[in-house]
Motif scaffolding. Structure first.
Motif, PDB file in Angstrom:
ATOM      1  N   LEU A 221      -1.054  97.173  28.572  1.00 50.82           N
ATOM      2  CA  LEU A 221      -1.912  97.353  27.399  1.00 50.82           C
ATOM      3  C   LEU A 221      -1.103  97.383  26.105  1.00 50.82           C
ATOM      4  O   LEU A 221      -1.553  96.853  25.073  1.00 50.82           O
ATOM      5  N   PHE A 222       0.082  97.993  26.123  1.00 49.51           N
ATOM      6  CA  PHE A 222       0.913  97.987  24.926  1.00 49.51           C
ATOM      7  C   PHE A 222       1.335  96.569  24.556  1.00 49.51           C
ATOM      8  O   PHE A 222       1.322  96.189  23.380  1.00 49.51           O
TER       9      PHE A 222
ATOM     10  N   ALA B 106       5.535  96.220  16.100  1.00 47.80           N
ATOM     11  CA  ALA B 106       6.848  96.782  16.438  1.00 47.80           C
ATOM     12  C   ALA B 106       6.700  98.120  17.150  1.00 47.80           C
ATOM     13  O   ALA B 106       7.403  98.395  18.140  1.00 47.80           O
ATOM     14  N   VAL B 107       5.786  98.963  16.677  1.00 45.15           N
ATOM     15  CA  VAL B 107       5.544 100.254  17.326  1.00 45.15           C
ATOM     16  C   VAL B 107       5.050 100.051  18.756  1.00 45.15           C
ATOM     17  O   VAL B 107       5.511 100.708  19.700  1.00 45.15           O
ATOM     18  N   LEU B 108       4.132  99.119  18.930  1.00 44.44           N
ATOM     19  CA  LEU B 108       3.573  98.877  20.260  1.00 44.44           C
ATOM     20  C   LEU B 108       4.611  98.281  21.211  1.00 44.44           C
ATOM     21  O   LEU B 108       4.659  98.637  22.394  1.00 44.44           O
ATOM     22  N   LEU B 109       5.442  97.384  20.706  1.00 44.32           N
ATOM     23  CA  LEU B 109       6.489  96.805  21.554  1.00 44.32           C
ATOM     24  C   LEU B 109       7.521  97.849  21.960  1.00 44.32           C
ATOM     25  O   LEU B 109       8.020  97.836  23.093  1.00 44.32           O
ATOM     26  N   PHE B 110       7.862  98.757  21.047  1.00 45.12           N
ATOM     27  CA  PHE B 110       8.788  99.832  21.397  1.00 45.12           C
ATOM     28  C   PHE B 110       8.185 100.722  22.477  1.00 45.12           C
ATOM     29  O   PHE B 110       8.871 101.118  23.428  1.00 45.12           O
ATOM     30  N   ALA B 111       6.904 101.047  22.333  1.00 46.03           N
ATOM     31  CA  ALA B 111       6.235 101.863  23.351  1.00 46.03           C
ATOM     32  C   ALA B 111       6.192 101.138  24.689  1.00 46.03           C
ATOM     33  O   ALA B 111       6.385 101.751  25.751  1.00 46.03           O
ATOM     34  N   ALA B 112       5.954  99.826  24.661  1.00 48.18           N
ATOM     35  CA  ALA B 112       5.936  99.052  25.903  1.00 48.18           C
ATOM     36  C   ALA B 112       7.317  99.030  26.548  1.00 48.18           C
ATOM     37  O   ALA B 112       7.440  99.168  27.776  1.00 48.18           O
ATOM     38  N   LEU B 113       8.365  98.855  25.735  1.00 46.39           N
ATOM     39  CA  LEU B 113       9.720  98.827  26.272  1.00 46.39           C
ATOM     40  C   LEU B 113      10.105 100.174  26.865  1.00 46.39           C
ATOM     41  O   LEU B 113      10.684 100.241  27.965  1.00 46.39           O
ATOM     42  N   PHE B 114       9.785 101.255  26.173  1.00 41.41           N
ATOM     43  CA  PHE B 114      10.088 102.590  26.680  1.00 41.41           C
ATOM     44  C   PHE B 114       9.357 102.844  27.992  1.00 41.41           C
ATOM     45  O   PHE B 114       9.944 103.363  28.954  1.00 41.41           O
ATOM     46  N   SER B 115       8.089 102.473  28.061  1.00 37.73           N
ATOM     47  CA  SER B 115       7.313 102.679  29.288  1.00 37.73           C
ATOM     48  C   SER B 115       7.845 101.814  30.426  1.00 37.73           C
ATOM     49  O   SER B 115       7.873 102.247  31.590  1.00 37.73           O
ATOM     50  N   ALA B 116       8.279 100.597  30.104  1.00 36.81           N
ATOM     51  CA  ALA B 116       8.800  99.710  31.146  1.00 36.81           C
ATOM     52  C   ALA B 116      10.109 100.241  31.721  1.00 36.81           C
ATOM     53  O   ALA B 116      10.317 100.219  32.947  1.00 36.81           O
ATOM     54  N   VAL B 117      10.995 100.739  30.849  1.00 36.14           N
ATOM     55  CA  VAL B 117      12.257 101.298  31.322  1.00 36.14           C
ATOM     56  C   VAL B 117      11.999 102.541  32.167  1.00 36.14           C
ATOM     57  O   VAL B 117      12.637 102.740  33.223  1.00 36.14           O
ATOM     58  N   ARG B 118      11.090 103.375  31.739  1.00 34.72           N
ATOM     59  CA  ARG B 118      10.730 104.560  32.536  1.00 34.72           C
ATOM     60  C   ARG B 118      10.216 104.164  33.906  1.00 34.72           C
ATOM     61  O   ARG B 118      10.578 104.767  34.922  1.00 34.72           O
ATOM     62  N   LEU B 119       9.367 103.143  33.938  1.00 35.41           N
ATOM     63  CA  LEU B 119       8.789 102.711  35.206  1.00 35.41           C
ATOM     64  C   LEU B 119       9.863 102.169  36.148  1.00 35.41           C
ATOM     65  O   LEU B 119       9.876 102.496  37.348  1.00 35.41           O
ATOM     66  N   VAL B 120      10.778 101.359  35.616  1.00 34.99           N
ATOM     67  CA  VAL B 120      11.837 100.791  36.453  1.00 34.99           C
ATOM     68  C   VAL B 120      12.748 101.894  36.993  1.00 34.99           C
ATOM     69  O   VAL B 120      13.091 101.918  38.185  1.00 34.99           O
ATOM     70  N   LEU B 121      13.160 102.818  36.134  1.00 37.24           N
ATOM     71  CA  LEU B 121      14.027 103.906  36.583  1.00 37.24           C
ATOM     72  C   LEU B 121      13.308 104.822  37.563  1.00 37.24           C
ATOM     73  O   LEU B 121      13.925 105.341  38.511  1.00 37.24           O
TER      74      LEU B 121
END
Length: 257
Positions: A133-134, A157-172
């Motif tokens: 969704l982000f 930019a805010v939404l892409l940062f949130a998407a990147l943070f969520s993606a890294v959290r999910l992978v880890l």
């Protein structure tokens, strides 16, 4: 200074409450329509999610509070996406159905996996929904006409940062687990709450600017056929054939045969 989860959750709830209530009240007082209302729903869902997580961290509600918070948090980028689509005058029917499905899936996954994962139950489902969704909201923010406005770039930019943070959290989370030192220190609940505070404040400012821009643009749409440019300057007068009026007829009237 060491911050405990309950303190950070309360801090997140306070900041989210101030930003969300301010935006919602401004929407009501302005009698805003269109994307402003949908973005106000997003802030309301974020406020409700913060309250649900605060209830869980204080020992109220148990896994049900987590499930409610997860589903409400998924609705935040969902309604931001819907608001961006409405800003761009695109249909939101199927998008709304998809957002509701993601929210229900996050709620159900939290309850189903509660016995195995505890408070992290259903987080992988919620994380995947957040990333999707982000990213969708960021892509929509870059479409015209929203993408022609600099504040639209800031929202993307805010939404892409949130998407990147969520993606890294999910992978880890999937690779190392929530108990790993890397995840718990840099991408755990405390870090996520701090990022949420920053993104909430920035998103409130950006969406307020975009809402004001759209309201100002709609005031002058009637002046020309094509409206106004993305920077608020009226476009050139359209070159369509002017209707013949009495002033276009020669003064001597029609020539006698």
């Amino acid at each position: 200074m060491t911050l405990d989860l309950f303190t950070v959750t309360v801090m997140t709830a306070i900041v989210a409450s101030v930003a969300s209530i301010t935006y919602i009240l401004e929407t009501i007082f302005r009698r805003d329509a269109g994307p402003g209302r949908l973005w106000a729903v997003a802030f309301f869902c974020g406020l409700s999610a913060a309250i649900a997580y605060m209830a869980w961290s204080s020992g109220v509600g148990g896994f049900v509070s987590v499930a409610v918070g997860n589903s409400l948090f998924v609705l935040v980028p969902g309604f931001v996406w819907l608001g961006a689509r409405r800003f761009n005058d695109r249909p939101i029917g199927w998008s709304l159905v998809l957002v509701v499905v993601f929210a229900l899936a996050s709620f159900a996954a939290a309850l189903i996996q509660a016995d195995d994962w505890g408070s992290w139950g259903g987080w992988t489902t919620m994380g995947a929904c957040l990333v999707a969704l982000f990213v969708a909201a960021a892509v929509e923010a870059l479409r015209a006409p929203l993408g022609h406005i600099r504040s639209g770039w800031a929202l993307a930019a805010v939404l892409l940062f949130a998407a990147l943070f969520s993606a890294v959290r999910l992978v880890l989370f999937l690779a190392a687990g929530p108990a790993s030192p890397l995840f718990s220190r840099w991408f755990g609940s405390i870090s996520a709450n701090i990022v949420t505070v920053v993104l909430t404040v920035v998103a409130a400012i950006v969406t307020s600017v975009l809402r004001s821009h759209r309201s100002a643009e709609q005031r002058y749409e009637w002046l020309t056929e094509r409206g106004v440019a993305s920077d608020g300057v009226m476009l050139a007068r359209p070159s369509w054939p002017r209707a013949r009026t009495s002033s276009n007829v020669p003064r001597g009237g029609p020539r006698a045969s």
